[in-house]
Design a protein around this motif. Structure first.
Motif, mmCIF file in Angstrom:
data_model
loop_
_atom_site.group_PDB
_atom_site.id
_atom_site.type_symbol
_atom_site.label_atom_id
_atom_site.label_comp_id
_atom_site.label_asym_id
_atom_site.label_seq_id
_atom_site.Cartn_x
_atom_site.Cartn_y
_atom_site.Cartn_z
ATOM 1 N N LYS A 55 3.266 -35.440 -111.356
ATOM 2 C CA LYS A 55 2.308 -36.439 -111.823
ATOM 3 C C LYS A 55 2.070 -36.272 -113.318
ATOM 4 C CE LYS A 55 -2.583 -37.775 -111.463
ATOM 5 N NZ LYS A 55 -3.497 -38.467 -110.526
ATOM 6 N N PHE A 57 -8.440 -36.370 -108.940
ATOM 7 C CA PHE A 57 -7.598 -37.477 -109.395
ATOM 8 C C PHE A 57 -7.149 -37.312 -110.841
ATOM 9 C CE2 PHE A 57 -6.901 -41.932 -110.718
ATOM 10 C CZ PHE A 57 -6.043 -42.337 -109.709
ATOM 11 N N ILE A 85 -17.707 -44.746 -97.712
ATOM 12 C CA ILE A 85 -17.429 -43.445 -98.321
ATOM 13 C C ILE A 85 -18.742 -42.708 -98.622
ATOM 14 C CG2 ILE A 85 -17.155 -44.378 -100.687
ATOM 15 C CD1 ILE A 85 -15.321 -41.335 -99.235
ATOM 16 N N THR A 96 -15.448 -38.821 -108.354
ATOM 17 C CA THR A 96 -14.061 -39.164 -108.017
ATOM 18 C C THR A 96 -13.982 -39.798 -106.636
ATOM 19 O OG1 THR A 96 -13.152 -37.398 -109.382
ATOM 20 C CG2 THR A 96 -11.758 -38.207 -107.599
ATOM 21 N N PHE A 97 -14.619 -39.171 -105.651
ATOM 22 C CA PHE A 97 -14.502 -39.678 -104.292
ATOM 23 C C PHE A 97 -15.270 -40.982 -104.103
ATOM 24 C CE2 PHE A 97 -12.487 -35.713 -103.507
ATOM 25 C CZ PHE A 97 -11.582 -36.016 -102.509
ATOM 26 N N ALA A 150 -12.690 -43.428 -106.194
ATOM 27 C CA ALA A 150 -11.358 -43.537 -105.580
ATOM 28 C C ALA A 150 -11.480 -43.892 -104.108
ATOM 29 C CB ALA A 150 -10.591 -42.228 -105.740
ATOM 30 N N THR A 160 -10.090 -49.097 -104.174
ATOM 31 C CA THR A 160 -8.749 -49.529 -103.769
ATOM 32 C C THR A 160 -8.718 -50.037 -102.322
ATOM 33 O OG1 THR A 160 -8.383 -47.197 -103.364
ATOM 34 C CG2 THR A 160 -7.386 -48.111 -105.334
ATOM 35 N N THR A 161 -9.520 -49.421 -101.453
ATOM 36 C CA THR A 161 -9.553 -49.872 -100.061
ATOM 37 C C THR A 161 -10.160 -51.270 -99.979
ATOM 38 O OG1 THR A 161 -9.953 -47.559 -99.462
ATOM 39 C CG2 THR A 161 -10.194 -49.192 -97.731
ATOM 40 N N ALA A 212 -7.520 -53.678 -100.904
ATOM 41 C CA ALA A 212 -6.516 -53.799 -99.846
ATOM 42 C C ALA A 212 -7.032 -54.698 -98.717
ATOM 43 C CB ALA A 212 -6.163 -52.418 -99.307
ATOM 44 N N LEU A 249 -0.382 -54.335 -98.864
ATOM 45 C CA LEU A 249 -0.253 -53.285 -99.881
ATOM 46 C C LEU A 249 1.128 -53.298 -100.536
ATOM 47 C CD1 LEU A 249 -2.122 -50.287 -98.209
ATOM 48 C CD2 LEU A 249 -2.673 -51.282 -100.429
ATOM 49 N N THR A 303 -2.986 -51.797 -104.518
ATOM 50 C CA THR A 303 -4.206 -51.971 -105.325
ATOM 51 C C THR A 303 -4.387 -50.880 -106.376
ATOM 52 O OG1 THR A 303 -5.395 -51.050 -103.430
ATOM 53 C CG2 THR A 303 -5.440 -53.424 -103.685
ATOM 54 N N ILE A 354 -5.018 -38.315 -101.315
ATOM 55 C CA ILE A 354 -5.547 -37.438 -100.270
ATOM 56 C C ILE A 354 -6.301 -38.265 -99.220
ATOM 57 C CG2 ILE A 354 -7.833 -36.908 -101.251
ATOM 58 C CD1 ILE A 354 -7.395 -33.978 -100.564
ATOM 59 N N ALA A 359 -8.326 -44.261 -95.657
ATOM 60 C CA ALA A 359 -8.268 -45.673 -96.044
ATOM 61 C C ALA A 359 -7.617 -46.511 -94.946
ATOM 62 C CB ALA A 359 -7.484 -45.819 -97.348
HETATM 63 MN MN1 MNH Z 1 -6.316 -42.697 -103.326
HETATM 64 C C1 MNH Z 1 -4.717 -40.497 -105.408
HETATM 65 C C2 MNH Z 1 -3.919 -45.057 -103.968
HETATM 66 C C3 MNH Z 1 -7.738 -44.746 -100.989
HETATM 67 C C4 MNH Z 1 -8.912 -40.490 -102.953
HETATM 68 N N1 MNH Z 1 -4.646 -42.774 -104.490
HETATM 69 C C5 MNH Z 1 -4.129 -41.749 -105.252
HETATM 70 C C6 MNH Z 1 -2.894 -42.175 -105.858
HETATM 71 C C7 MNH Z 1 -2.685 -43.466 -105.458
HETATM 72 C C8 MNH Z 1 -3.776 -43.835 -104.593
HETATM 73 C C9 MNH Z 1 -1.506 -44.355 -105.861
HETATM 74 C C10 MNH Z 1 -1.991 -41.347 -106.776
HETATM 75 C C11 MNH Z 1 -2.289 -41.645 -108.226
HETATM 76 C C12 MNH Z 1 -1.379 -40.924 -109.198
HETATM 77 O O1 MNH Z 1 -0.290 -40.468 -108.846
HETATM 78 O O2 MNH Z 1 -1.763 -40.831 -110.370
HETATM 79 N N2 MNH Z 1 -5.938 -44.592 -102.636
HETATM 80 C C13 MNH Z 1 -4.900 -45.380 -103.036
HETATM 81 C C14 MNH Z 1 -4.956 -46.636 -102.292
HETATM 82 C C15 MNH Z 1 -6.031 -46.531 -101.444
HETATM 83 C C16 MNH Z 1 -6.644 -45.232 -101.668
HETATM 84 C C17 MNH Z 1 -3.989 -47.790 -102.478
HETATM 85 C C18 MNH Z 1 -6.571 -47.498 -100.434
HETATM 86 C C19 MNH Z 1 -5.912 -48.491 -99.914
HETATM 87 N N3 MNH Z 1 -8.035 -42.648 -102.185
HETATM 88 C C20 MNH Z 1 -8.384 -43.553 -101.219
HETATM 89 C C21 MNH Z 1 -9.537 -43.073 -100.517
HETATM 90 C C22 MNH Z 1 -9.876 -41.862 -101.070
HETATM 91 C C23 MNH Z 1 -8.925 -41.607 -102.128
HETATM 92 C C24 MNH Z 1 -10.208 -43.793 -99.367
HETATM 93 C C25 MNH Z 1 -10.976 -40.913 -100.714
HETATM 94 C C26 MNH Z 1 -11.704 -40.964 -99.623
HETATM 95 N N4 MNH Z 1 -6.759 -40.864 -104.077
HETATM 96 C C27 MNH Z 1 -7.898 -40.149 -103.812
HETATM 97 C C28 MNH Z 1 -7.849 -38.892 -104.556
HETATM 98 C C29 MNH Z 1 -6.627 -38.881 -105.254
HETATM 99 C C30 MNH Z 1 -5.960 -40.139 -104.930
HETATM 100 C C31 MNH Z 1 -8.925 -37.819 -104.533
HETATM 101 C C32 MNH Z 1 -6.099 -37.769 -106.160
HETATM 102 C C33 MNH Z 1 -5.321 -36.787 -105.292
HETATM 103 C C34 MNH Z 1 -4.774 -35.619 -106.081
HETATM 104 O O3 MNH Z 1 -4.260 -35.796 -107.190
HETATM 105 O O4 MNH Z 1 -4.843 -34.513 -105.553
#
Ligand code: MNH
Length: 505
Positions: free
Chosen positions: A93, A111, A178, A286-287, A290, A294-295, A298, A349, A354, A430, A435
């Motif tokens: 990353k 994140f 969340i 963050t939580f 994130a 995005t959810t 979607a 998706l 998203t 994670i 989601a």
């Molecule tokens: Mn989510 C990382 C997409 C829902 C918490 N998420 C990422 C990445 C993507 C992504 C793409 C990687 C980004 C990168 O490489 O720089 N996330 C989504 C999408 C949805 C989503 C499309 C819903 C649909 N994410 C969620 C939910 C949570 C969450 C729900 C928490 C409850 N996401 C994270 C976290 C990370 C992440 C925390 C960072 C993980 C890490 O780097 O260890």
């Protein structure tokens, strides 16, 4: 070299482009009409960097570059090249651009942490069990409960003869989900006319992070002075909200083993270390961010497509009826059985991932896909909406919405690393299972309860604030079981008169 900026409080100074580390950059195509100093401005709108990039991608091919204000970025989307970038032994990353711009908000939270920061592994190991099967089964009743607040709200809108604000209500739903499952908190989103100020502040910081990429970095402090002040106030508000939440939890002496309990109390399984107070604050923000933005997008895109494809909606609904019968409270295991509903979500998706891009950097000198030399630290953005439309993978009809692309046979027949809405490798999402469970559950509940009626005049427009969201999407509802499906959607606006709703199951 990769950016190595670990001071989380220093505002980002803007980012060098991709030039260092790409010895044969000149061979990578870029848009025509490149201007000295300003770069590729023709065909670029600072509000829609992703959709502009998608347009450029179609003209320029599977690897291309864009330059704005002296910063140059390499984009890749061809399936073969994106698959090569998924090789974790050669790539990792890259924290840059929009993500690095979020450092003042989310610091070394999961994140935004740099790969080398010890808090990444520490927090990852402490928090990963919160997304395991057992934990998820515990969230399920809370998700169901929040979904009930959405359908109560939609029932009221329907009874009042109004359409519903899809992105707004999906944001209310996912934020409450969340907040409740992670932190035992209630933002009262459905009891408010407008979105909670936490959401406004969050959207402000996301938009600001995106905007920082669109001005020449030396001038950013000048051009964005007002916005920067606003941003500082937004961050202060996010911090205050989170600090209150943490203080309340410490005072009450613990929740029911949710994310926040883990953050506060759980020692690392091997080292025994705990997360620091500062890091907990970053993780909570963050939580909360994130975990819902995005959810919400979607779900909104999926509802848009369901309203435009009555055949798909009918098939999905038939599945829900078959698998759930009319149990008012489907159990945890009954969600994963909704294979077709899940395909609807996957297909949404695919077209509109998203979180529309992720960045990868070379761990060592290497040659990308056997063609493009990269030095250690050189990086590129994987443009997911285009990867998901590569005709060599998805066929000539890649633009069409067709959930059958995700039936088991079709998925098996496709090359790996061609569907990446959740990123890739050890830094992938994670919250993926969280989601998918939440969104599948909610789509199913909505399909079972309502007919979704599209406004025939609506044309999908997508707003960008690092994430993607349909804008201005409203749907009309009919309560299922009481209404004959309207053969013709209403001509426009809020004029649909709803039929009386049925007694509850
Ligand atoms: Mn989510 C990382 C997409 C829902 C918490 N998420 C990422 C990445 C993507 C992504 C793409 C990687 C980004 C990168 O490489 O720089 N996330 C989504 C999408 C949805 C989503 C499309 C819903 C649909 N994410 C969620 C939910 C949570 C969450 C729900 C928490 C409850 N996401 C994270 C976290 C990370 C992440 C925390 C960072 C993980 C890490 O780097 O260890």
């Amino acid at each position: 070299m990769a950016e190595r900026e670990s001071d989380a409080v220093t505002p980002p100074r803007g980012f060098r482009g991709a030039e260092p580390g790409w010895p044969e950059l000149h061979r990578i195509p870029h848009p025509p009409y490149r201007l000295p100093l300003l770069g590729d401005l023709v065909g670029a709108d600072r509000h829609t960097p992703v959709q502009d990039s998608v347009r450029f991608a179609r003209r320029l091919g599977p690897v291309f570059r864009r330059k704005a204000f002296g910063k140059e970025f390499v984009f890749v989307w061809g399936a073969r090249i994106a698959a090569d970038m998924a090789d974790e032994s050669r790539f990792a990353k890259h924290v840059g651009l929009g993500i690095a711009n979020l450092r003042p908000v989310a610091g070394d939270g999961l994140f935004t942490a740099y790969n080398h920061e010890p808090n990444w592994q520490r927090a990852h190991d402490v928090l990963a069990p919160a997304f395991g099967r057992e934990a998820m089964a515990g969230y399920h009743p809370m998700m169901l409960d929040v979904a009930g607040r959405l359908t109560d709200h939609w029932d009221r809108e329907l009874a009042a003869g109004r359409g519903v604000d899809v992105p707004g209500d999906m944001t209310r739903l996912t934020l409450e989900t969340i907040a409740r499952t992670g932190f035992g908190h209630d933002f009262g989103s459905f009891e408010r006319e407008r979105l909670h100020p936490f959401v406004t502040a969050m959207v402000g910081t996301l938009g600001y992070a995106q905007r920082l990429n669109t001005v020449p970095s030396p001038l950013a402090p000048l051009l964005l002075r007002r916005a920067a002040r606003r941003n500082a106030a937004d961050i202060a508000f996010l911090n205050r909200t989170v600090d209150d939440l943490v203080r309340a939890r410490r005072r009450s002496g613990g929740g029911d083993g949710d994310l926040l309990d883990r953050m506060l109390d759980t020692a690392h399984p091997l080292t025994g270390e705990r997360l620091s107070a500062e890091n907990v604050r970053y993780q909570v923000i963050t939580f909360l961010v994130a975990g819902h933005e995005t959810t919400s997008g979607a779900l909104s895109f999926a509802l848009h497509y369901l309203s435009r494809h009555p055949d798909v909606a009918a098939r999905a609904r038939a599945e829900v009826d078959r698998v759930w019968g009319d149990t008012p409270a489907p159990g945890y295991d009954q969600v994963a059985k909704l294979r077709y509903v899940r395909r609807v979500l996957d297909e949404s998706l695919r077209l509109w991932p998203t979180a529309p891009a992720y960045a990868r950097e070379a761990r060592q000198d290497t040659v990308l896909a056997g063609e493009h030399p990269m030095r250690r630290g050189a990086w590129a953005l994987v443009l997911t909406p285009m990867l998901h439309r590569d005709p060599e993978v998805w066929g000539a009809d890649a633009e069409e919405f067709d959930p059958d692309r995700f039936d088991a046979g079709a998925v098996r027949a496709r090359a790996p690393h061609t569907f990446k809405p959740f990123g890739t490798g050890s830094r992938a999402c994670i919250g993926r299972q969280f989601a998918l469970h939440e969104a599948t559950l909610v789509l199913a509940l909505l399909l079972r309860r309502y007919d979704l009626v599209a406004d025939p005049d609506y044309r999908l427009r997508v707003t960008e604030r690092l994430t993607l969201m349909p804008s201005g999407l409203r749907l009309h509802l009919n309560r299922r079981g009481t209404s004959r499906r309207t053969a013709q959607p209403p001509s426009s606006g809020d004029r649909l008169v709803s039929l009386p709703s049925a007694p509850d199951e």
